[in-house]
Design an enzyme around this catalytic site. Structure first.
Site, PDB file in Angstrom:
ATOM      1  N   ASN A  32      76.442  69.134  29.505  1.00  0.00           N
ATOM      2  CA  ASN A  32      77.249  69.906  30.464  1.00  0.00           C
ATOM      3  C   ASN A  32      78.482  70.515  29.802  1.00  0.00           C
ATOM      4  OD1 ASN A  32      78.964  67.751  30.149  1.00  0.00           O
ATOM      5  ND2 ASN A  32      78.976  67.113  32.287  1.00  0.00           N
ATOM      6  N   ASP A  58      74.731  69.131  34.299  1.00  0.00           N
ATOM      7  CA  ASP A  58      75.137  67.729  34.343  1.00  0.00           C
ATOM      8  C   ASP A  58      73.911  66.836  34.504  1.00  0.00           C
ATOM      9  OD1 ASP A  58      76.207  65.141  35.356  1.00  0.00           O
ATOM     10  OD2 ASP A  58      78.088  66.268  35.232  1.00  0.00           O
ATOM     11  N   SER A 124      77.633  50.565  21.914  1.00  0.00           N
ATOM     12  CA  SER A 124      78.840  50.469  21.095  1.00  0.00           C
ATOM     13  C   SER A 124      79.138  49.021  20.741  1.00  0.00           C
ATOM     14  CB  SER A 124      79.990  51.040  21.922  1.00  0.00           C
ATOM     15  OG  SER A 124      81.213  50.700  21.344  1.00  0.00           O
ATOM     16  N   TYR A 149      85.003  51.728  30.151  1.00  0.00           N
ATOM     17  CA  TYR A 149      84.032  52.402  29.280  1.00  0.00           C
ATOM     18  C   TYR A 149      83.083  51.369  28.660  1.00  0.00           C
ATOM     19  CZ  TYR A 149      82.228  54.168  24.849  1.00  0.00           C
ATOM     20  OH  TYR A 149      81.402  54.461  23.800  1.00  0.00           O
ATOM     21  N   LYS A 153      78.794  50.561  29.022  1.00  0.00           N
ATOM     22  CA  LYS A 153      77.809  50.386  27.941  1.00  0.00           C
ATOM     23  C   LYS A 153      77.054  49.069  28.142  1.00  0.00           C
ATOM     24  CE  LYS A 153      78.500  54.139  25.695  1.00  0.00           C
ATOM     25  NZ  LYS A 153      77.497  55.198  25.739  1.00  0.00           N
ATOM     26  N   ASN A 199      91.515  58.607  18.625  1.00  0.00           N
ATOM     27  CA  ASN A 199      90.935  57.817  17.536  1.00  0.00           C
ATOM     28  C   ASN A 199      91.633  58.109  16.208  1.00  0.00           C
ATOM     29  OD1 ASN A 199      88.108  58.491  19.355  1.00  0.00           O
ATOM     30  ND2 ASN A 199      88.796  56.390  19.039  1.00  0.00           N
TER      31      ASN A 199
HETATM   32  P1  NAD Z   1      80.919  63.352  22.562  1.00  0.00           P
HETATM   33  O1  NAD Z   1      81.835  63.391  23.727  1.00  0.00           O
HETATM   34  O2  NAD Z   1      81.241  64.212  21.403  1.00  0.00           O
HETATM   35  O3  NAD Z   1      79.421  63.678  23.026  1.00  0.00           O
HETATM   36  C1  NAD Z   1      78.961  63.374  24.313  1.00  0.00           C
HETATM   37  C2  NAD Z   1      78.351  64.650  24.884  1.00  0.00           C
HETATM   38  O4  NAD Z   1      77.864  64.370  26.201  1.00  0.00           O
HETATM   39  C3  NAD Z   1      79.359  65.797  25.011  1.00  0.00           C
HETATM   40  O5  NAD Z   1      78.808  66.955  24.400  1.00  0.00           O
HETATM   41  C4  NAD Z   1      79.546  65.971  26.503  1.00  0.00           C
HETATM   42  O6  NAD Z   1      79.792  67.327  26.846  1.00  0.00           O
HETATM   43  C5  NAD Z   1      78.228  65.474  27.051  1.00  0.00           C
HETATM   44  N1  NAD Z   1      78.280  64.917  28.406  1.00  0.00           N
HETATM   45  C6  NAD Z   1      79.180  64.028  28.918  1.00  0.00           C
HETATM   46  N2  NAD Z   1      78.864  63.744  30.185  1.00  0.00           N
HETATM   47  C7  NAD Z   1      77.743  64.461  30.492  1.00  0.00           C
HETATM   48  C8  NAD Z   1      76.947  64.597  31.655  1.00  0.00           C
HETATM   49  N3  NAD Z   1      77.237  63.936  32.775  1.00  0.00           N
HETATM   50  N4  NAD Z   1      75.877  65.433  31.618  1.00  0.00           N
HETATM   51  C9  NAD Z   1      75.571  66.116  30.486  1.00  0.00           C
HETATM   52  N5  NAD Z   1      76.301  66.031  29.363  1.00  0.00           N
HETATM   53  C10 NAD Z   1      77.364  65.220  29.360  1.00  0.00           C
HETATM   54  O7  NAD Z   1      80.790  61.827  22.111  1.00  0.00           O
HETATM   55  P2  NAD Z   1      80.142  61.187  20.806  1.00  0.00           P
HETATM   56  O8  NAD Z   1      81.239  60.622  20.001  1.00  0.00           O
HETATM   57  O9  NAD Z   1      79.190  62.125  20.195  1.00  0.00           O
HETATM   58  O10 NAD Z   1      79.381  59.960  21.458  1.00  0.00           O
HETATM   59  C11 NAD Z   1      78.015  60.037  21.806  1.00  0.00           C
HETATM   60  C12 NAD Z   1      77.617  58.730  22.461  1.00  0.00           C
HETATM   61  O11 NAD Z   1      77.881  57.659  21.564  1.00  0.00           O
HETATM   62  C13 NAD Z   1      78.386  58.414  23.742  1.00  0.00           C
HETATM   63  O12 NAD Z   1      77.500  57.819  24.658  1.00  0.00           O
HETATM   64  C14 NAD Z   1      79.433  57.433  23.281  1.00  0.00           C
HETATM   65  O13 NAD Z   1      79.836  56.585  24.316  1.00  0.00           O
HETATM   66  C15 NAD Z   1      78.671  56.675  22.196  1.00  0.00           C
HETATM   67  N6  NAD Z   1      79.559  56.035  21.213  1.00  0.00           N
HETATM   68  C16 NAD Z   1      80.490  56.804  20.563  1.00  0.00           C
HETATM   69  C17 NAD Z   1      81.361  56.188  19.662  1.00  0.00           C
HETATM   70  C18 NAD Z   1      82.419  56.992  18.965  1.00  0.00           C
HETATM   71  O14 NAD Z   1      83.381  56.402  18.470  1.00  0.00           O
HETATM   72  N7  NAD Z   1      82.294  58.331  18.859  1.00  0.00           N
HETATM   73  C19 NAD Z   1      81.259  54.814  19.404  1.00  0.00           C
HETATM   74  C20 NAD Z   1      80.277  54.079  20.066  1.00  0.00           C
HETATM   75  C21 NAD Z   1      79.428  54.708  20.975  1.00  0.00           C
HETATM   76  N1  UFG Z   2      94.797  53.588  15.322  1.00  0.00           N
HETATM   77  C1  UFG Z   2      96.066  53.818  14.844  1.00  0.00           C
HETATM   78  N2  UFG Z   2      96.634  55.020  15.124  1.00  0.00           N
HETATM   79  C2  UFG Z   2      96.015  55.991  15.860  1.00  0.00           C
HETATM   80  C3  UFG Z   2      94.713  55.735  16.336  1.00  0.00           C
HETATM   81  C4  UFG Z   2      94.136  54.512  16.053  1.00  0.00           C
HETATM   82  O1  UFG Z   2      96.662  52.974  14.186  1.00  0.00           O
HETATM   83  O2  UFG Z   2      96.614  57.055  16.086  1.00  0.00           O
HETATM   84  C5  UFG Z   2      94.168  52.288  15.017  1.00  0.00           C
HETATM   85  C6  UFG Z   2      93.767  51.527  16.268  1.00  0.00           C
HETATM   86  O3  UFG Z   2      94.867  50.843  16.806  1.00  0.00           O
HETATM   87  C7  UFG Z   2      92.657  50.636  15.724  1.00  0.00           C
HETATM   88  C8  UFG Z   2      92.008  51.506  14.619  1.00  0.00           C
HETATM   89  O4  UFG Z   2      92.968  52.508  14.307  1.00  0.00           O
HETATM   90  O5  UFG Z   2      93.218  49.505  15.146  1.00  0.00           O
HETATM   91  C9  UFG Z   2      90.727  52.191  15.090  1.00  0.00           C
HETATM   92  O6  UFG Z   2      91.018  52.853  16.309  1.00  0.00           O
HETATM   93  P1  UFG Z   2      90.052  53.971  16.939  1.00  0.00           P
HETATM   94  O7  UFG Z   2      90.717  54.428  18.197  1.00  0.00           O
HETATM   95  O8  UFG Z   2      89.726  55.007  15.931  1.00  0.00           O
HETATM   96  O9  UFG Z   2      88.717  53.168  17.230  1.00  0.00           O
HETATM   97  P2  UFG Z   2      88.451  51.855  18.079  1.00  0.00           P
HETATM   98  O10 UFG Z   2      88.054  50.787  17.098  1.00  0.00           O
HETATM   99  O11 UFG Z   2      89.560  51.567  18.981  1.00  0.00           O
HETATM  100  O12 UFG Z   2      87.203  52.281  18.991  1.00  0.00           O
HETATM  101  C10 UFG Z   2      86.153  53.169  18.553  1.00  0.00           C
HETATM  102  C11 UFG Z   2      85.743  54.059  19.714  1.00  0.00           C
HETATM  103  C12 UFG Z   2      85.120  53.259  20.822  1.00  0.00           C
HETATM  104  C13 UFG Z   2      83.989  52.450  20.279  1.00  0.00           C
HETATM  105  C14 UFG Z   2      84.417  51.615  19.105  1.00  0.00           C
HETATM  106  C15 UFG Z   2      83.193  51.007  18.493  1.00  0.00           C
HETATM  107  O13 UFG Z   2      86.877  54.754  20.213  1.00  0.00           O
HETATM  108  O14 UFG Z   2      84.589  54.139  21.776  1.00  0.00           O
HETATM  109  O15 UFG Z   2      85.058  52.427  18.122  1.00  0.00           O
HETATM  110  O16 UFG Z   2      83.529  50.164  17.485  1.00  0.00           O
HETATM  111  F1  UFG Z   2      83.521  51.628  21.262  1.00  0.00           F
END
Ligand code: NAD
Ligand code: UFG
Length: 336
Positions: A32, A58, A124, A149, A153, A199
């Protein structure tokens, strides 16, 4: 294989579509665009010479979803779509429960209706909550998850396991990602967070590019080698390849795999590796711990290596180089 990729214009989805197309598969994306750009499909074409089909709607719209399944005959679905911002989920819990759970339910129902047996789901490491490290697939999950969040999951994993257990013909895979970072080496696709990044890696690279002034390092009194928090950072291309390995693996029921490197890197180590590897200074300050953060976690990644013949190949140096290549070529992401 003909693969439906939900959320395929997003960060991890786009890299996975590249690997699918490069591997001779075909890919159809449903997204979406709530957190991504339509331009991604052109970039994917520039990398692979092939363009994936894109349907913009969506995933909660079950009628539109069924229309796509009616027209195309999919062999498998990779389900990335969903909301993913940890902090936002504590502000808007209903949006997270509604979007993430509803869209997964609609998808599973339509897959059942059209007899599609294979699903790969993006979970995750957050589901491990307060389990002891390293996290292994046999560790207890669901205890000490600190945000909605993460709860979504955990709940979707359970739904998938229940559906998988009800029909022996299904082949479901839950992939628990550790910390995805980096970008495609071409610099054409990468992470493009909207607004101020939450992040570490996107924030750090925006400080290096001059877009943001200083990186706050949240917490310097953890019991780690330098006091800053430690995570298992995984290059997004390695992660994308993990999905292809999972797609090729034949099993019945539901299997769960950690996708991580098995190595722990502190915030300060990552900042120093970035500066050394790219020659870009990153100005930082030590700040208070961020609420909800754990001191350290990393993957026991042996199961994926043994059963999927997959492990990470890229280093922290590759991660830094590719992140900087993406950031410097696209200072404003896809709107550059
Ligand atoms: P992202 O936001 O870049 O990609 C998610 C995509 O889903 C986006 O393009 C968004 O537009 C689309 N989307 C969201 N809601 C929707 C809906 N209702 N219908 C259709 N499309 C929709 O995120 P990402 O980092 O690529 O993550 C992908 C998946 O991996 C997610 O499920 C996320 O929770 C999971 N994940 C991500 C991380 C991370 O740190 N990036 C870590 C663990 C798990
Ligand atoms: N951090 C900083 N400064 C920043 C951002 C982050 O010091 O500006 C630190 C955080 O406090 C943490 C580490 O960097 O200690 C990593 O933080 P991120 O936000 O990059 O990642 P997280 O480990 O919090 O979580 C990420 C995703 C979650 C996912 C998880 C899976 O955001 O969605 O990894 O391991 F579930």
């Amino acid at each position: 294989m003909n693969v439906l990729v939900t959320g395929g214009t997003g960060y991890i989805g786009s890299h996975t579509v590249v690997e699918l197309l490069a591997g001779g598969h075909t890919a159809t994306i449903i997204d979406n665009l709530s957190n991504s750009s339509e331009l991604v499909v052109d970039r994917i074409e520039q990398i692979t010479g092939k363009q994936p089909n894109l349907h913009i709607f969506d995933l909660q719209d079950k009628n539109k979803l069924a229309e796509v399944f009616k027209k195309e005959s999919f062999d498998a679905v990779i389900h990335f779509a969903g909301l993913k911002a940890v902090g936002e989920s504590t502000q808007k819990p209903l949006a997270y429960y509604r979007t993430n759970i509803d869209s997964s339910l609609s998808l599973l129902e339509v897959m059942e209706e059209y007899g599609i047996p294979t699903l790969i789901f993006s979970s995750s490491a957050t589901v491990y909550g307060s389990a002891p490290i390293p996290y292994s697939e046999t560790s207890v999950v669901g205890q000490g998850i600190t945000n909605p969040y993460g709860q979504t999951k955990y709940m979707i994993e359970q739904i998938i396991r229940d559906v998988g257990a009800a029909n022996a013909a299904l082949q479901f895979t839950i992939l628990r990602y550790f910390n995805p970072v980096g970008a495609h080496p071409s610099g054409l696709i990468g992470e493009d967070p909207k607004g101020i990044p939450n992040n570490l890696m996107p924030y750090l690279s925006q400080v290096a590019s001059g877009k943001r002034k200083v990186l706050s390092i949240y917490g310097s009194d953890y019991k780690t080698i330098d006091g800053t928090a430690a995570r298992d950072y995984i290059h997004v291309v390695d992660l994308a390849k993990g999905h292809i390995a999972a797609l090729m693996n034949k099993h019945t029921g539901t299997e769960t795999y950690n996708l991580g490197s098995g190595k722990s890197t502190t915030v300060l180590e990552l900042v120093n590796a970035f500066s050394e590897g790219t020659g870009q200074a990153v100005s930082y300050e030590l700040a208070e711990r961020r609420a909800g953060d754990l001191p350290e976690y990393y993957a026991d990644a042996k199961k994926a290596e043994k059963e999927l013949d997959w492990k990470t190949n890229k280093t922290i140096a590759d991660i830094c180089k590719d992140t900087w290549n993406w950031q410097s070529r696209n200072p404003n992401g896809y709107s550059s």
